[in-house]
Write a protein that holds these residues in place. Sequence first.
Motif, mmCIF file in Angstrom:
data_model
loop_
_atom_site.group_PDB
_atom_site.id
_atom_site.type_symbol
_atom_site.label_atom_id
_atom_site.label_comp_id
_atom_site.label_asym_id
_atom_site.label_seq_id
_atom_site.Cartn_x
_atom_site.Cartn_y
_atom_site.Cartn_z
ATOM 1 N N LEU A 347 79.865 119.268 109.448
ATOM 2 C CA LEU A 347 80.208 118.582 108.211
ATOM 3 C C LEU A 347 79.174 118.812 107.114
ATOM 4 C CD1 LEU A 347 81.645 115.379 109.861
ATOM 5 C CD2 LEU A 347 82.903 116.981 108.382
ATOM 6 N N ALA A 350 80.479 122.039 105.757
ATOM 7 C CA ALA A 350 81.701 121.836 104.978
ATOM 8 C C ALA A 350 81.399 121.208 103.619
ATOM 9 C CB ALA A 350 82.687 120.966 105.768
ATOM 10 N N GLU A 351 80.587 120.146 103.606
ATOM 11 C CA GLU A 351 80.293 119.492 102.335
ATOM 12 C C GLU A 351 79.503 120.403 101.400
ATOM 13 O OE1 GLU A 351 77.816 115.817 100.301
ATOM 14 O OE2 GLU A 351 78.233 115.713 102.460
ATOM 15 N N ALA A 362 84.731 125.983 103.077
ATOM 16 C CA ALA A 362 84.561 124.569 103.401
ATOM 17 C C ALA A 362 85.729 124.065 104.232
ATOM 18 C CB ALA A 362 84.427 123.752 102.122
ATOM 19 N N LEU A 366 85.758 122.482 108.072
ATOM 20 C CA LEU A 366 86.399 121.216 108.413
ATOM 21 C C LEU A 366 87.419 121.411 109.521
ATOM 22 C CD1 LEU A 366 86.950 118.208 107.883
ATOM 23 C CD2 LEU A 366 88.582 118.917 106.115
ATOM 24 N N ILE A 420 86.198 115.495 103.271
ATOM 25 C CA ILE A 420 85.008 115.831 104.065
ATOM 26 C C ILE A 420 84.063 114.632 104.127
ATOM 27 C CG2 ILE A 420 82.931 117.272 104.121
ATOM 28 C CD1 ILE A 420 84.716 119.505 102.844
ATOM 29 N N GLU A 423 85.521 112.118 106.427
ATOM 30 C CA GLU A 423 85.345 112.535 107.814
ATOM 31 C C GLU A 423 83.910 112.290 108.274
ATOM 32 O OE1 GLU A 423 85.913 113.066 111.294
ATOM 33 O OE2 GLU A 423 87.723 113.683 110.207
ATOM 34 N N ARG A 424 82.941 112.546 107.415
ATOM 35 C CA ARG A 424 81.559 112.221 107.755
ATOM 36 C C ARG A 424 81.429 110.721 108.047
ATOM 37 N NH1 ARG A 424 76.975 115.141 106.757
ATOM 38 N NH2 ARG A 424 75.877 113.223 106.157
#
Length: 487
Positions: A347, A350-351, A362, A366, A420, A423-424
Amino acid sequence: MHFWKKTLTILTVGFWLASCESYVDKIDEIDPTAPVDAPIPALLTATEVNYQGVMEGELARLAGMWSGYFTGSDRQYVALQNYNTVSADFDGAWGNIYAGVIKNTRLLRQKGQAAGNRSVQGVAKIIEAHTIGMTAALWGDVPFSQASNLAQFPNPTYDSQTAVYAAAQTLLTEAIADLGTGQGSLTGDYMFGGGRTFWISAANTLKAKFFLHQGQYQQAINFANNGIKNPGLNLFGYHDNEYQKTYNLYYSFLTYDRAGYMTAEGAYAVKLLDPGDRLTRNNTKTNEAARLNWYYQQGLNTFSVEPNVLSARETGFSWGVASDGSEDGFFAADAPFPLVTFEENQLILAESKARLGQTEAALADLNLLRSFYNTGGFIPEGWLAAGIRYAPYVLADFQSGGIENRAGLRSAEQALLLEILEERYITLYGQIEAFNDIRRTGNALRIPANVGSQIPRRFLYSQAEINANSSAPRPAPDLFAPTAIFR
């Protein structure tokens, strides 16, 4: 790799001392039975125990209440829920950090240097860097360069938050080099069993974490690329099934020490996971029922929602045993606690890529994490019957009218970034990091404050520290004062 290896170490080493230690000066003269030295293996084990205690204990609980994971429901936890706290509430945690971890890591480094053991120096530096980096994240300016050296610095100065972050990065760089030499034994390392390459991966993920905190996204990507790229390399704090010795600290607190003090009634994270709530993140490609039930238990005692401490060990099973259908909660008695993980590393990638406009990359990062979740991830099989689905997203899902941007109120890039970040938030459940995310992103997820309109921006300095250290800030900043990095 030993995912669920148990450790029988005792969580009692140095937890209640404060950083400048003036009020425990000459303690050996008071207690002649106190040990004055320990061999490297014993000291390494004790340091790792204290380290996981800092990351998993009261700081994580408080951060969780202030981040929408938990709810203070009884006695002083109602006050803490409502941001009614005083400096003395932080004495224990402050002491755990400085006397339980920093003092021990520096002693380990000295012993390792004297013995020509660069590997143990490397592990000590990783633990010290993670601990002091998170301390600076929570408090801002903190003692570091002069800390844990009472004889030379009885009133250690406060290094700036940015200086402490830089020092943590230096320690991690040195640790990677130390471990890369292969010199020395790591006997006493119960977290990675002496695996140097595992520690190196964790160090790279920590470097990426601290660069992410400071908005240095390309640097975060560079180090995450060398970070934990496989769930089998995750760094956990391990537990077993003895009260006041080896229990998961959440389990001990919620079940034995302070039962009923902290629940999850009305918690924001529950609403995101609940398919029946208007705030739910469930959609045609996502079914969070298994994760909801693994994280939380519902309908027990007098509360409708509580953190999940159900333990299959109580019925004769071990944590993580899936073939018998056992159901162990996230905070089961012997459940391992995540410290540095593949999930967080993925993550970070991704971020950071999303913020640099690398949208397709990204999204791929994810989706790689979602594919891991789609197989169940680390959720015990007993909970999977509730239902999981983490189908891969496509860019159209984030465009106007897509399932992640139905109202079309933001660009596809903005919608992906918010997914994202969300999700974190769900992935880092129970950890301190969610509180860091809220502050560093300007609360991009709009997690509601428990009272009023502001979520605290920092923790309070320890009262014992203020009393003993003339270098402590005066007046001490309050909960809502910004720090240099988390403004």
